[in-house]
Design a protein around this motif. Structure first.
Motif, PDB file in Angstrom:
ATOM      1  N   LEU A  23       0.708  -0.836  -0.274  1.00 18.47           N
ATOM      2  CA  LEU A  23      -0.180   0.144  -0.043  1.00 18.47           C
ATOM      3  C   LEU A  23       0.799   1.419  -0.118  1.00 18.47           C
ATOM      4  N   ARG A 290      -7.843  -2.747   2.850  1.00 23.93           N
ATOM      5  CA  ARG A 290      -8.872  -2.776   1.203  1.00 23.93           C
ATOM      6  C   ARG A 290     -10.013  -3.236   1.532  1.00 23.93           C
ATOM      7  N   GLU A 294     -13.544  -0.003   1.396  1.00 22.80           N
ATOM      8  CA  GLU A 294     -14.449  -0.379   0.346  1.00 22.80           C
ATOM      9  C   GLU A 294     -15.810  -0.871   0.885  1.00 22.80           C
TER      10      GLU A 294
END
Length: 308
Positions: A23, A290, A294
């Protein structure tokens, strides 16, 4: 958004490098060197200080740096926070290898031979073979279930005791207080891999030791708080417990004045049964970050109500 690391400094530096490898666009900071506490929505923690979560007003996910999560609950955690743990194949394998080492060391009387070497005493002893040996695993979660199945594959007779029935090939599953007594009534070894909850705290106590066959061997790789220490010392003195292999303790490092150091029937290891491998675990952390960003379900999320 940013990620806060609340871990031992050396481990935190390792985690930061690995997380940023996957990341690179995300700010990863080591507590307390946080530029903006309001930006932190994800915290990776191992044995953080009390009330650690109150520093981050917009925190959403608390990710344990290992399989254990009891260290994350020094106080009540707000119900809106999501708690996740790491399930690492290498961690499970390491735990199995540690348990197997303890069991084989005891089965083959190595503790006695080590003592007798000091006196140059040649005295062959009787021993059990794998197929004659009964092992009872307390806790059949991801790690305990893996250890139980691997022991079965080697030819051990394995019982398992857990909060709910488990269907593991070759493992006899027991639940409840009556089930606990049945699980250990003919056992040679008790291996504790339970999660630490209000229900399991102090479970390795005089009542359990009284149910054991004479000279049962205890292996504790769960948590130090599972064990009532004075009850173990009494059980060893009364020869209800022949040996104990302890890897976890109420206070770590174990104080030099602690009576366990002077008990020849207790083998002490310094919390080394299994250690999270950052390289093999980092993708779980990255994926959970993530998923949080999301709005997807998180991996290995635990129940705040159950504590595991």
């Amino acid at each position: 958004m940013s990620i806060a690391l609340l871990l031992n400094r050396a481990r935190a530096e390792e985690w930061k490098v690995e997380i940023n490898r996957h990341l690179p666009e995300i700010k990863v900071e080591i507590f307390p060197e946080i530029e903006n506490y309001e930006e932190v929505e994800f915290a990776l923690c191992w044995k953080p200080e009390a009330d650690y979560f109150t520093y981050f007003p917009n925190l959403k996910v608390i990710q344990s740096g290992g399989a254990g999560i009891d260290h994350l609950f020094p106080n009540d955690i707000p119900s809106h926070l999501h708690i996740c743990r790491i399930i690492d194949p290498m961690l499970k394998s390491d735990m199995f290898e540690h348990v197997l080492t303890c069991v084989m060391h005891s089965m083959k009387k190595f503790s006695t031979y080590i003592e007798e070497k000091e006196n140059k005493d040649w005295r062959p002893l009787l021993y059990k073979s794998i197929g004659e040996t009964q092992v009872t695993i307390l806790g059949l979660g991801e790690i305990g279930g893996y250890v139980a199945e691997r022991l079965v594959q080697l030819g051990f007779n394995v019982n398992g005791w857990s909060n709910s029935p488990k269907n593991l090939q070759g493992v006899s599953s027991f639940t409840g207080i009556e089930g606990l007594s049945a699980a250990i009534e003919d056992t040679d070894f008790i291996v504790n891999i339970l999660p630490l909850t209000d229900a399991t705290k102090g479970i390795l106590n005089c009542r359990l030791f009284d149910m054991c066959p004479k000279e049962t061997v205890l292996v504790n790789v769960g948590r130090g708080e599972h064990l009532v220490e004075n009850d173990l010392l009494d059980a060893i003195a009364e020869k209800k417990i022949a040996e104990a292999y302890l890897d976890v303790f109420h206070q770590e490092p174990l104080p030099q004045s602690h009576p366990f150091w002077d008990c020849p029937s207790i083998v002490i290891t310094p919390h080394v049964a299994s250690r999270t491998n950052i390289g093999s675990s980092v993708l779980q952390v990255v994926d959970n970050y993530r998923s949080m960003a999301e709005g997807r379900p998180l991996r290995n999320e635990v129940s705040l109500e159950k504590g595991y």
